[in-house]
Design a protein around this motif. Sequence first.
Motif: not given
Length: 134
Positions: A107-120, A125-131
Amino acid sequence: MFFRFLSLAAVALTLQSAPVSAEFRIAFDGSGLQRCTTGRPAVVNSPAFRISGLPAGTKAVRFRLKDLDVPHYDHGGGWVEMTGDGVVPPGKFRYKSPCPPGRVHQYEWTAVAKTKLGGGKTLGTAKAQRKYPE
């Protein structure tokens, strides 16, 4: 020629002393997740996330979970308003838990940094994985 050398030396010194920004990274704590291997995920509270190197100007982060063994399945995710680097406490959003049918999946979590809540604009982008299960 002497002044040209000084100019090049000044540029080199400036490049060496320029601050290096930290890399945008995430880590998550899935220790409280109830074991599931039926292939029927439950809707659960998000885990705690540790964030570092958050890009300047970030107002929100969008989190998404993906099963790399079944990438078409939508586990969902959520948005979190950010006030700086640190910890995103558990339960900030709800998503479909990992629940592979009888075997271990990645499994992989992806985190996307944005300039505003809900878009922008996307700032990083950062990712972290775990079985799961392990």
